[in-house]
Design a protein around this motif. Structure first.
Motif, PDB file in Angstrom:
ATOM      1  N   ARG A  12      49.205  41.108  26.721  1.00  0.00           N
ATOM      2  CA  ARG A  12      50.269  42.050  27.028  1.00  0.00           C
ATOM      3  C   ARG A  12      50.576  42.979  25.867  1.00  0.00           C
ATOM      4  O   ARG A  12      51.055  44.079  26.060  1.00  0.00           O
ATOM      5  N   LEU A  46      45.970  45.714  30.772  1.00  0.00           N
ATOM      6  CA  LEU A  46      46.223  44.580  31.656  1.00  0.00           C
ATOM      7  C   LEU A  46      45.593  44.798  33.023  1.00  0.00           C
ATOM      8  O   LEU A  46      44.979  43.896  33.579  1.00  0.00           O
ATOM      9  N   ASN A  76      49.168  49.545  27.112  1.00  0.00           N
ATOM     10  CA  ASN A  76      49.077  48.097  27.289  1.00  0.00           C
ATOM     11  C   ASN A  76      48.926  47.739  28.763  1.00  0.00           C
ATOM     12  O   ASN A  76      48.180  46.841  29.124  1.00  0.00           O
ATOM     13  N   ASP A  77      49.637  48.442  29.606  1.00  0.00           N
ATOM     14  CA  ASP A  77      49.599  48.127  31.032  1.00  0.00           C
ATOM     15  C   ASP A  77      48.249  48.460  31.635  1.00  0.00           C
ATOM     16  O   ASP A  77      47.772  47.776  32.537  1.00  0.00           O
ATOM     17  N   SER A 108      53.972  41.797  35.821  1.00  0.00           N
ATOM     18  CA  SER A 108      53.082  41.922  34.681  1.00  0.00           C
ATOM     19  C   SER A 108      52.662  43.359  34.418  1.00  0.00           C
ATOM     20  O   SER A 108      52.249  43.694  33.332  1.00  0.00           O
ATOM     21  N   TYR A 109      52.787  44.186  35.397  1.00  0.00           N
ATOM     22  CA  TYR A 109      52.267  45.534  35.215  1.00  0.00           C
ATOM     23  C   TYR A 109      53.330  46.536  34.801  1.00  0.00           C
ATOM     24  O   TYR A 109      53.035  47.678  34.564  1.00  0.00           O
ATOM     25  N   SER A 155      46.751  36.357  31.533  1.00  0.00           N
ATOM     26  CA  SER A 155      46.533  37.446  30.585  1.00  0.00           C
ATOM     27  C   SER A 155      47.745  37.659  29.687  1.00  0.00           C
ATOM     28  O   SER A 155      47.892  38.697  29.078  1.00  0.00           O
TER      29      SER A 155
END
Length: 317
Positions: free
Chosen positions: A129, A106, A102-103, A79-80, A125
């Motif tokens: 993203r 997050l 965006n990261d 996700s990261y 989440s």
DNA sequence: CACGCCTTTCCTGTTT
DNA sequence: AAAACAGGAAAGGCGT
């Protein structure tokens, strides 16, 4: 235009495929002066270059549609990791929210969720993203609730971001108004990936077909091994509670084993969890090759071939 | 209700 | 001696 932005046209077509969607989008781009840009890999989406505050609800709807389409592709994607495979963890700290990638958004959300013992799995989440810091800071509480799919989580995220913003004393940069009037509005701080070949706006690779009659509640709960991976990706817990022993090998070590176990227990609403029971669950993973034993090293485990999503570009140490 | 997958709980014994 | 490691056995929870 409105229906395109909300993705309604996609659903009006009879063949539910990415192809159709993107062809619409190409038309849209042609007609709207390339207002939408191709943003990159799975988990990202089209970003309107001239997004205005009033359009945020539409944008969210659009994002939701895109993520619905991407949903089955994102499960094993860390996700990261951003488009360049670069981890953005922790880099948001002390930085103006509007400059967050965006990261970083997050990571901020994940950290806050973790503190409140909410699930930090990517699913939670998912819909954030596609939100850059610039958009994130403008979201209302309602936006947050909608994106998180939860009243409580939405409130938590909104509260956390409001607090952060409040702490950004004196560095209110340009007002939104200035942004909107700037020539060629392109100030959304997002790493725009420009496709230099092929059809503009076209997603690379084979278009994914979408089965519209499915996914009601595919909210799979976070597995123990996924929880561990998320701890290793979270600057709140790595390296304080858990750390990489050797990232290349995939070995990690529990620094505060009892605390990690309690964190897991909190996640499962089980106040009786301890490392003894926690580790028993880990040992069951040996059989399925999700974990492997590391003989001779206490509190050290190794990710096995069946553990997906732990290898990121920039691990925390 | 059944079934299977993931743990959770408990326990005995071994290793560091 | 204390903390970890190893697994067997069985029960719990949950989604399908």
């Amino acid at each position: 235009m409105y229906s395109l932005m909300t993705g309604n046209n996609y659903y009006e077509t009879d063949t539910n495929s990415f192809d159709n969607y993107f062809y619409y989008n190409e038309d849209f781009q042609a007609n709207m002066n390339n207002d939408w840009s191709y943003m990159g890999d799975v988990g990202t989406t089209y970003m309107p270059k001239s997004l205005k505050p009033d359009n945020i609800p539409e944008w969210i709807t659009h994002v939701e549609h895109m993520n619905l389409l991407n949903e089955n592709l994102t499960n094993d994607k860390p996700s990261y990791v951003d488009n360049n495979g670069t981890s953005a963890i922790r880099t948001w700290q002390g930085k103006a929210m509007e400059d967050w990638t965006n990261d970083e958004v997050l990571d901020f959300i994940m950290s806050e969720l973790l503190l409140e013992c909410y699930e930090t799995s990517p699913e939670r989440s998912q819909r954030f993203r596609c939100i850059s810091g610039y958009i994130f800071q403008q979201l209302t509480e309602e936006h947050c609730k909608e994106l998180s799919g939860s009243k409580d989580v939405g409130e938590l995220i909104y509260r956390a971001k409001s607090l952060y913003l409040a702490q950004q004393v004196g560095n209110r940069l340009e007002t939104c108004a200035n942004h909107w009037t700037t020539e060629n509005n392109c100030m959304i701080p997002y790493p725009v990936k420009i496709e230099n070949e092929g059809i503009p706006g076209r997603r690379p690779g084979r278009p994914r077909s979408v089965n519209t009659v499915r996914r009601k509640s595919q909210k799979r709960s976070e597995k123990l091994w996924e929880f561990i991976i998320n701890l290793l990706k979270n600057s709140k817990t790595c390296p304080d509670l858990i750390k990489w022993e050797d990232f290349e090998e995939g070995t990690f070590k529990f620094v505060q084993s009892e605390k990690v176990a309690q964190l897991w227990g909190a996640r499962k609403k089980n106040g009786n969890m301890n490392y003894e029971k926690f580790s028993r669950a880990l040992r069951y993973y040996y059989k399925s090759k999700i974990l492997q034993a590391v003989p001779g090293k206490r509190l050290v485990y190794k990710f096995g071939p069946q553990a997906k999503g732990w290898r990121i570009a920039s691990p925390l140490y």
